[in-house]
Design a protein around this motif. Sequence first.
Motif, PDB file in Angstrom:
ATOM      1  N   ILE A 157       0.864  -1.178   0.000  1.00 30.42           N
ATOM      2  CA  ILE A 157       0.000   0.000   0.000  1.00 30.42           C
ATOM      3  C   ILE A 157       0.900   1.228   0.000  1.00 30.42           C
ATOM      4  O   ILE A 157       1.576   1.528   0.982  1.00 30.42           O
ATOM      5  N   ALA A 158       0.938   1.919  -1.147  1.00 34.40           N
ATOM      6  CA  ALA A 158       1.856   3.047  -1.351  1.00 34.40           C
ATOM      7  C   ALA A 158       1.053   4.331  -1.562  1.00 34.40           C
ATOM      8  O   ALA A 158       1.133   4.971  -2.615  1.00 34.40           O
ATOM      9  N   ILE A 159       0.286   4.691  -0.548  1.00 36.02           N
ATOM     10  CA  ILE A 159      -0.555   5.885  -0.584  1.00 36.02           C
ATOM     11  C   ILE A 159      -0.364   6.634   0.725  1.00 36.02           C
ATOM     12  O   ILE A 159       0.231   6.091   1.665  1.00 36.02           O
ATOM     13  N   PRO A 160      -0.841   7.874   0.837  1.00 36.90           N
ATOM     14  CA  PRO A 160      -0.703   8.598   2.106  1.00 36.90           C
ATOM     15  C   PRO A 160      -1.258   7.812   3.289  1.00 36.90           C
ATOM     16  O   PRO A 160      -2.270   7.095   3.158  1.00 36.90           O
ATOM     17  N   ALA A 161      -0.604   7.941   4.422  1.00 41.64           N
ATOM     18  CA  ALA A 161      -0.967   7.154   5.601  1.00 41.64           C
ATOM     19  C   ALA A 161      -2.440   7.270   5.984  1.00 41.64           C
ATOM     20  O   ALA A 161      -3.066   6.252   6.326  1.00 41.64           O
ATOM     21  N   PRO A 162      -3.071   8.461   5.964  1.00 43.77           N
ATOM     22  CA  PRO A 162      -4.494   8.530   6.316  1.00 43.77           C
ATOM     23  C   PRO A 162      -5.377   7.722   5.381  1.00 43.77           C
ATOM     24  O   PRO A 162      -6.371   7.127   5.811  1.00 43.77           O
ATOM     25  N   GLN A 163      -5.031   7.665   4.098  1.00 49.60           N
ATOM     26  CA  GLN A 163      -5.800   6.865   3.155  1.00 49.60           C
ATOM     27  C   GLN A 163      -5.572   5.376   3.397  1.00 49.60           C
ATOM     28  O   GLN A 163      -6.511   4.565   3.294  1.00 49.60           O
ATOM     29  N   ALA A 164      -4.334   5.009   3.720  1.00 46.28           N
ATOM     30  CA  ALA A 164      -4.050   3.612   4.051  1.00 46.28           C
ATOM     31  C   ALA A 164      -4.810   3.195   5.310  1.00 46.28           C
ATOM     32  O   ALA A 164      -5.325   2.067   5.393  1.00 46.28           O
ATOM     33  N   LEU A 165      -4.898   4.102   6.272  1.00 48.01           N
ATOM     34  CA  LEU A 165      -5.623   3.810   7.511  1.00 48.01           C
ATOM     35  C   LEU A 165      -7.097   3.525   7.225  1.00 48.01           C
ATOM     36  O   LEU A 165      -7.680   2.577   7.766  1.00 48.01           O
ATOM     37  N   THR A 166      -7.713   4.327   6.380  1.00 55.38           N
ATOM     38  CA  THR A 166      -9.113   4.120   6.011  1.00 55.38           C
ATOM     39  C   THR A 166      -9.315   2.758   5.364  1.00 55.38           C
ATOM     40  O   THR A 166     -10.298   2.053   5.632  1.00 55.38           O
ATOM     41  N   LEU A 167      -8.368   2.363   4.518  1.00 60.80           N
ATOM     42  CA  LEU A 167      -8.481   1.095   3.802  1.00 60.80           C
ATOM     43  C   LEU A 167      -8.294  -0.105   4.735  1.00 60.80           C
ATOM     44  O   LEU A 167      -8.950  -1.143   4.577  1.00 60.80           O
ATOM     45  N   LEU A 168      -7.422   0.048   5.733  1.00 61.79           N
ATOM     46  CA  LEU A 168      -7.068  -1.085   6.584  1.00 61.79           C
ATOM     47  C   LEU A 168      -7.929  -1.216   7.834  1.00 61.79           C
ATOM     48  O   LEU A 168      -8.006  -2.308   8.418  1.00 61.79           O
ATOM     49  N   THR A 169      -8.586  -0.151   8.250  1.00 64.80           N
ATOM     50  CA  THR A 169      -9.360  -0.187   9.496  1.00 64.80           C
ATOM     51  C   THR A 169     -10.390  -1.311   9.551  1.00 64.80           C
ATOM     52  O   THR A 169     -10.550  -1.949  10.606  1.00 64.80           O
TER      53      THR A 169
END
Length: 353
Positions: A157-169
């Motif tokens: 996952i190579a996107i900004p951390a807040p976007q990665a957080l949304t995807l992984l939550t």
Amino acid sequence: MTDILVIGAGMAGLICAQHLSKTGYSVLVVDKSRGLGGRLATRRLYETRADHGACYLKPQGELFRDLVNLLCDRHILEVWTDTVHEVATHTGLSTPQNRSPRYVAPLGMSAIAKFLAQDLNILLNQRAIGLHLTPENHWRVTLESSNEEITAKALVIAIPAPQALTLLTPLAGRDLNPALLENLNSVEYYPCISVMSGYPTTSQLPDWKAVTFVDNEILSWIGLDSSKRHQAPQPVFVVQSNANFAQQHLDSPELQPTGQQMLECAAKALNLPWLSTPEWMQVHRWRYAFPRSLWPEKVLAFDTTAPLVCCGDWCSGNLVEGAMLSGLAASEKINQYLDQLIPANVNFFKDFA
């Protein structure tokens, strides 16, 4: 099924995908945008181009210098200037003593991403909206536009951390330790607003190419973007706001007045009144422009039954060079989890075909 799925086609994602692909893994890259590069962004407008994201490259480390040298050899990059001036409220325009070359792409900074994307399998306009671990310990990723599901042995996952957080939550609990998500939650970003503006060919241009604003309440940087182009049809400037000003206007439904305010501020600070009256203007908001707080390592790896690694400019260092180093580190981490096809101590850029 593919060996590795990379979510994000910015510098980190493309470097990671290219390194893994050239080694022999099957790799698929998906990105929600219609173009490549993330903040290596170039907009085509009014028969010209403007770099409204990363303005230039200023290599620091050896690996990034190797990439810059490679791009220069391929005539994608060239030296733009060795001087970025400064302007302060009380002292005016000054020239710093520490000069070093800044590299730009005459065809736009997105040309870097296009070069790095060559021969890769990439799906654009495809937002990843769902992640699931299969009983076989593979990743199954659902794409929004097509509702297609992609299966992969490993996930980057190579996107900004807040976007990665949304995807992984949604994975927290059964598939992913919720405490690990706090690592992503700790990363914060500065926003930025960029203005691209074009002027008559008769404009009296300044003798500088770029200026940093030291203590301005609105602005952080301005560049004569058209000076990067070999045959620019007209003068074009790119102006970037500071983080505080961007935060105030980030969610404004109409950004044109914000852009006009930025141009008027630049015109006054630089004593160039005509800067406030362009022939045309476009404004872009960057919600995740610069990492404010960093993850201290080059990647963030998760303890999951199938390999999962996050990377980007928010890992260990920022800007394009940090993203590149993080992407390389992500490819090496994935390689450790899988078949270990990447030889040790090989300079990827010197061997890039």
